[in-house]
Design an enzyme around this catalytic site. Structure first.
Site, short mmCIF file in Angstrom:
data_model
loop_
_atom_site.label_atom_id
_atom_site.label_comp_id
_atom_site.label_asym_id
_atom_site.label_seq_id
_atom_site.Cartn_x
_atom_site.Cartn_y
_atom_site.Cartn_z
N HIS A 33 36.46 36.92 40.40
CA HIS A 33 37.90 36.79 40.12
C HIS A 33 38.50 38.15 39.80
O HIS A 33 39.57 38.50 40.34
CB HIS A 33 38.10 35.84 38.94
CG HIS A 33 39.48 35.83 38.37
ND1 HIS A 33 40.43 34.88 38.69
CD2 HIS A 33 40.08 36.67 37.47
CE1 HIS A 33 41.55 35.13 38.03
NE2 HIS A 33 41.36 36.22 37.28
N GLU A 34 37.85 38.93 38.94
CA GLU A 34 38.38 40.25 38.60
C GLU A 34 38.38 41.18 39.80
O GLU A 34 39.32 41.97 39.99
CB GLU A 34 37.59 40.85 37.44
CG GLU A 34 37.62 40.05 36.15
CD GLU A 34 39.04 39.73 35.67
OE1 GLU A 34 39.98 40.49 36.00
OE2 GLU A 34 39.22 38.72 34.97
N HIS A 41 41.45 40.53 41.79
CA HIS A 41 42.63 41.28 41.35
C HIS A 41 42.63 42.68 41.96
O HIS A 41 43.67 43.19 42.40
CB HIS A 41 42.63 41.40 39.82
CG HIS A 41 43.10 40.19 39.12
ND1 HIS A 41 44.29 39.55 39.41
CD2 HIS A 41 42.55 39.48 38.08
CE1 HIS A 41 44.46 38.52 38.60
NE2 HIS A 41 43.41 38.45 37.79
N GLU A 85 47.25 34.88 39.02
CA GLU A 85 45.99 34.26 38.62
C GLU A 85 45.49 33.28 39.67
O GLU A 85 44.30 33.23 39.97
CB GLU A 85 46.15 33.56 37.26
CG GLU A 85 46.30 34.50 36.09
CD GLU A 85 45.16 35.50 35.98
OE1 GLU A 85 43.99 35.13 36.21
OE2 GLU A 85 45.43 36.66 35.66
#
Length: 287
Positions: free
Chosen positions: A130-131, A134, A198
């Site tokens: 997930h990071e 980003h 998100e």
């Protein structure tokens, strides 16, 4: 698109800063605020990531000090086609994580000790993916600049409240109004950026790891822990809350209108839908 978003963010924050400068010192105060804002924008572009990492006491680690964590980031970065980001650990019991940096070539991933201690390796993979999502989506510059400038605007608004201008610039009512509205406006910018971002990072992270349910399981655990365990650094620097995978603030139970994150249950539901649709996956770091 993210370049345009960052430009709009800088312009909005600069306008708020100038408004507060005018309230404190009239036209001269607005010009001084404009000069300061210009310097802050340059600083935020080049140094805000380092500042945010320092705010949270993040310490850089490598394969000799955190081998499993760093190797996992390396494998997932290869899956994502990204350069290897710098890796940091924050000494915080609350499980959480964020990414920062002005571009994929100058990016960092930071996780708490609580995250490393409470998640399975597969769940940790979901969070790290997930990071990296980003970073791949070029979100991190906007996220980090927002944190830096929103914090500065809040501090200046407090200064305006105690030392605001006189009757010719709106008097006490105007001072109170702007002191309240300026940080609220900065918070709304954070909120608008965060919620869409998100969902997109969740989807990208599921693609990078190849296992949407890993991230879904991690989000459930992090959400539950965030309500029980205080993140002292985040509570001291609330303008950075939007950077974390789950809102780290548990002190006040803010209304949904001002939440920097979408509802975790909705994020989990989307990931479960993605798991049902997944036909193929990239290289699995766990074999």
């Amino acid at each position: 698109m993210n370049t345009i978003k960052t430009g709009i963010l800088l312009a909005t924050m600069t306008a708020l800063f100038m408004g507060l400068g005018y309230l404190i010192g009239g036209a001269g105060g607005a010009m001084i605020a404009f000069v300061i804002a210009g310097g802050m924008n340059l600083f935020a572009f080049w140094q805000s990531d380092k500042m945010v990492l320092r705010m949270h006491g993040a310490q850089q680690v490598d394969e000799s000090t955190a081998p499993q964590y760093v190797r996992l980031v390396r494998q997932l970065a290869e899956n994502a086609g990204l350069p290897m980001p710098a890796t940091y650990i924050m000494q915080q019991p609350q499980p959480n994580a964020f990414a920062t940096g002005r571009n994929p070539e100058h990016a960092a991933v930071a996780v708490t000790t609580g995250l490393l201690n409470s998640l399975s390796p597969q769940e940790l993979s979901g969070v790290l993916a997930h990071e990296l999502g980003h970073i791949k989506n070029h979100d991190t510059l906007t996220m980090t600049i927002t944190a830096t400038l929103a914090g500065a605007i809040s501090m200046l608004a407090n200064f305006a409240f105690f030392f605001g201008g006189g009757r010719e610039r709106g008097g006490l009512i105007g001072t109170i109004a702007l002191a309240i509205l300026a940080p609220m406006a900065a918070g709304l910018v954070q909120m608008a950026i965060s919620r869409t971002r998100e969902y997109e990072a969740d989807a990208m992270g599921a693609e990078i790891s190849g296992r949407p349910l890993w991230l879904a399981s991690a989000l459930e655990k992090i959400e539950a822990a965030a309500h029980r365990v205080t993140n002292d650094a985040a509570e001291a620097n609330p303008a950075t809350a939007h950077m974390f995978i789950i809102n780290p603030l548990n002190g006040t139970g803010a209304d949904n209108l001002f939440s920097t994150h979408p509802a975790t249950a909705n994020r989990i539901a989307r990931l479960r839908e993605m798991a049902g649709e997944s036909a193929s996956a990239p290289r699995n770091p766990w074999g």
